[in-house]
Design an enzyme around this catalytic site. Sequence first.
Site, PDB file in Angstrom:
ATOM      1  N   ASN A 258      -6.826  -2.903  -4.974  1.00 33.83           N
ATOM      2  CA  ASN A 258      -5.731  -2.511  -4.088  1.00 33.83           C
ATOM      3  C   ASN A 258      -5.546  -1.005  -4.138  1.00 33.83           C
ATOM      4  OD1 ASN A 258      -3.476  -3.573  -2.337  1.00 33.83           O
ATOM      5  ND2 ASN A 258      -2.289  -2.336  -3.757  1.00 33.83           N
TER       6      ASN A 258
ATOM      7  N   HIS B 130      -3.211  -3.279   7.838  1.00 31.34           N
ATOM      8  CA  HIS B 130      -4.281  -3.581   6.883  1.00 31.34           C
ATOM      9  C   HIS B 130      -4.899  -2.280   6.390  1.00 31.34           C
ATOM     10  CE1 HIS B 130      -8.127  -5.083   5.342  1.00 31.34           C
ATOM     11  NE2 HIS B 130      -8.740  -4.314   6.210  1.00 31.34           N
TER      12      HIS B 130
ATOM     13  N   HIS C 254       0.764  -1.252   0.000  1.00 30.12           N
ATOM     14  CA  HIS C 254       0.000   0.000   0.000  1.00 30.12           C
ATOM     15  C   HIS C 254       0.793   1.300   0.000  1.00 30.12           C
ATOM     16  CE1 HIS C 254      -3.535  -2.438   0.485  1.00 30.12           C
ATOM     17  NE2 HIS C 254      -3.036  -2.987   1.576  1.00 30.12           N
TER      18      HIS C 254
END
Length: 124
Positions: free
Chosen positions: A44, A119, A12
Site C-alpha cells: 500500500n 484507485h 492512500h
Amino acid sequence: KESAAAKFERQHMDSSTSSASSSNYCNQMMKSRNLTQDRCKPVNTFVHESLADVQAVCSQKNVACKNGQTNCYQSYSTMSITDCRETGSSKYPNCAYKTTQAEKHIIVACEGNPYVPVHFDASV
C-alpha cells in the site's frame, strides 16, 4: 457504504505529515486505516500531499492503467510518498510492514463527477 473516493482517501492519503515519521510508520498506519482488518494488505502507498494536489492529478497526464483501462493519470510533478510492503515474517493478525519513503510521480485511476481518484495504480 464507503464511496470509492472516500476509500481512496482512507487507503492512500496522509496529508498531515510530509513524510513517514519513523520505520514504524507503516505498521501504525496500515492498522489505523483498517487495511489489516480481514487480512494483511500486501502492498500500500500513502501520499503526503494535499488532497487538492492529488485530486488535480485527474486532469494531468493521461496514461494506461496496469489493467489496460484508460482512466489513469500520472502527476506532472513528483510527490512525497511512503510505500508499505509486507515483510516475510508478517502473519495475520500481526501484520508487519517495511516502510520506504520516496519522491515519485503517482499514477491514479479517476472516476465520477466530480472526477476524482478512486484507485492508486503505481508510482514512477
